[in-house]
Design an enzyme around this catalytic site. Structure first.
Site, PDB file in Angstrom:
ATOM      1  N   ASP A 129      -4.125   7.261   8.080  1.00 32.67           N
ATOM      2  CA  ASP A 129      -4.508   7.174   8.496  1.00 32.67           C
ATOM      3  C   ASP A 129      -4.321   5.319   9.673  1.00 32.67           C
ATOM      4  O   ASP A 129      -5.529   4.968   9.970  1.00 32.67           O
ATOM      5  CB  ASP A 129      -5.767   5.452   7.753  1.00 32.67           C
ATOM      6  N   HIS A 170      -0.945   4.443   6.581  1.00 31.19           N
ATOM      7  CA  HIS A 170      -0.395   4.958   5.798  1.00 31.19           C
ATOM      8  C   HIS A 170       0.420   6.945   6.213  1.00 31.19           C
ATOM      9  O   HIS A 170      -0.486   6.984   7.287  1.00 31.19           O
ATOM     10  CB  HIS A 170      -0.347   4.969   5.138  1.00 31.19           C
ATOM     11  N   SER A 212       0.546  -1.266  -0.013  1.00 31.55           N
ATOM     12  CA  SER A 212      -0.045  -0.191  -0.051  1.00 31.55           C
ATOM     13  C   SER A 212       0.943   0.931   0.035  1.00 31.55           C
ATOM     14  O   SER A 212       0.387   2.427  -0.703  1.00 31.55           O
ATOM     15  CB  SER A 212      -1.129   0.214   1.394  1.00 31.55           C
TER      16      SER A 212
END
Ligand SMILES: *[C@@H]1O[C@H](CO)[C@@H](O)[C@H](O)[C@H]1NC(C)=O
Ligand SMILES: *[C@@H]1O[C@H](CO)[C@@H](O)[C@H](O)[C@H]1NC(C)=O
Ligand SMILES: *[C@@H]1O[C@H](CO)[C@@H](O)[C@H](O)[C@H]1NC(C)=O
Length: 381
Positions: free
Chosen positions: A346, A349, A37
């Site tokens: 979040d 990240h 991610s």
């Protein structure tokens, strides 16, 4: 005075590796990225559901498959090389792969994932799968370009781009955390690190076998500074460092990175015609937390987008999370007003502001081994 300073300048010049100064930038025609991610530009969203709003709010004004309020490090890399943002390989519709493709998906590991997402908590699109996708992309993009021509010549990379491209890797974080979330001890996770590194080595060699020559490999960040580890892992107070990060998890990330650095040295010996740059992302992400004020940030650990608790983070209700209240879905995992002063987006990240700061440090080569600027990463030191 004058002549002295001139002499000094000449001396300084001659001490700089002339091979670097004398040569032109690489002009990479494409980027092929592998990862999780930290560099996913839409792969996971295409398969498992779109990253919800407010992801993307600061730059794209809506979700675009990135887990951040805006651009990721890989976006800044593309921008600075004069290339368009990378389309996710899994995007298909509307994608333009003329200057590369992104095989990264959120929750991916280096090690083969032997479970579905729901069972294992990690993406089934592990690095070996990402390589298979790349292999297929390489072969088929050329067949399609040659057979169909037309628009496909604009949408797919030229044959020679594969050899001249920059191959970027940012993966490994989930190999460590998936062990923790499966209740393994730090010792148990340590035990499989060599297997993880062997697999990465195998894949880099496979990409080289497909013609890849220029590699840009990020090490893994300080996971012990991320709220999803701090909240999810029951870290004892004595295991926090002075900045509030979880020491055992960061120690293991650093051990992984030492192993990665050795693996890169071995790869250089095994692939003498390749240029492989190792990039120390860990130190930069840790500096963002430990010296956040110096770098213009107000909140080192507290997430911008989330809900509840010390870190504004809830494992069960994350950024963009909603609750059904009186028959309506109400947004609970909301974003802060000023993402630019938060390091963490979040809980897992980084914010665009953090990503941009990190990119500005790595592009110069100051955090690379060898210390060569990004645009020179096809040249030997
Ligand atoms: C998945 O299976 C392969 C082959 O048995 C093994 O090498 C690998 O370590 C396994 N992955 C995990 C995460 O256990
Ligand atoms: C694909 O992207 C390239 C580079 O940005 C651009 O020159 C080209 O026109 C695009 N092709 C299409 C069909 O959108
Ligand atoms: C890990 O341990 C916790 C607490 O003992 C338990 O609730 C959870 O189900 C376990 N998770 C896994 C994946 O085994």
């Amino acid at each position: 005075m004058e002549s002295h300073s001139l002499m000094f300048a000449v001396l300084a010049l001659s001490l700089t590796p002339c091979s670097v100064l004398a040569r032109k930038p690489c002009n990479f025609p494409a980027i092929f990225n592998f990862g999780d991610s930290n560099s996913d530009t839409g792969g996971f969203s295409a398969v498992f559901g779109q990253a919800p709003p407010p992801n993307g709010m600061s730059y794209f004004h809506g979700p675009v498959g990135r887990y951040s309020d805006g651009r990721l490090i890989v976006d800044f890399i593309a921008e600075s090389l004069g290339l368009p943002y990378l389309s996710a390989y899994l995007n298909g519709l509307g994608a333009n792969y003329s200057h590369g493709a992104n095989f990264a998906t959120a929750a991916s590991t280096i090690r083969q994932s032997n479970k579905t997402l729901r069972l294992g908590g990690v993406s089934p699109i592990s690095l070996d799968v990402q390589f298979n996708e790349f292999y297929d992309f390489h072969r088929r993009s050329q067949t399609v370009r040659n057979r169909l021509g037309g628009i496909f010549k604009q949408l797919l990379p030229k044959k020679r781009s594969f050899r001249r491209a920059l191959y970027t890797f940012d993966i490994g974080q989930n190999d460590l955390t998936s062990g923790y979330f499966a209740n393994m001890s730090v010792e148990q996770v340590r035990g499989y690190i060599p297997q993880v590194l062997d697999q990465l080595t195998t894949i880099v060699k496979s990409v080289h076998g497909q013609g890849g020559r220029f590699f840009w490999i990020h090490n893994t960040g300080p996971v012990g500074c991320l709220p999803y580890v701090l909240v999810g892992m029951h870290v004892s107070p004595s295991d926090h460092d002075q900045y509030g990060c979880a020491i055992p998890f960061n120690d293991l990330a650093q051990e992984f990175n030492r192993g990665l650095k050795e693996a890169v040295v071995e790869l250089r010996a095994a692939l003498p015609d390749a240029v492989i740059t190792y990039v120390d992302i860990y130190s930069l992400k840790y500096a963002l937390v430990s010296q956040h004020k110096k770098h213009g940030f107000e909140f080192p650990l507290r997430t911008c987008c989330g809900h509840g608790g010390k870190y504004n983070f809830n494992l069960k209700l994350g950024c963009g999370g909603t609750k059904r209240i009186h028959g309506k879905d109400v947004l609970i995992g909301k974003a802060c007003k000023r993402p630019g002063v938060y390091v963490n987006w979040d809980g897992v990240h980084y914010t665009q502001a953090a990503n941009k700061w990190i990119f500005n440090q790595i592009k110069t080569g100051a955090f690379s081994d060898p210390p060569i600027p990004l645009k020179m990463a096809c040249r030997r030191a």
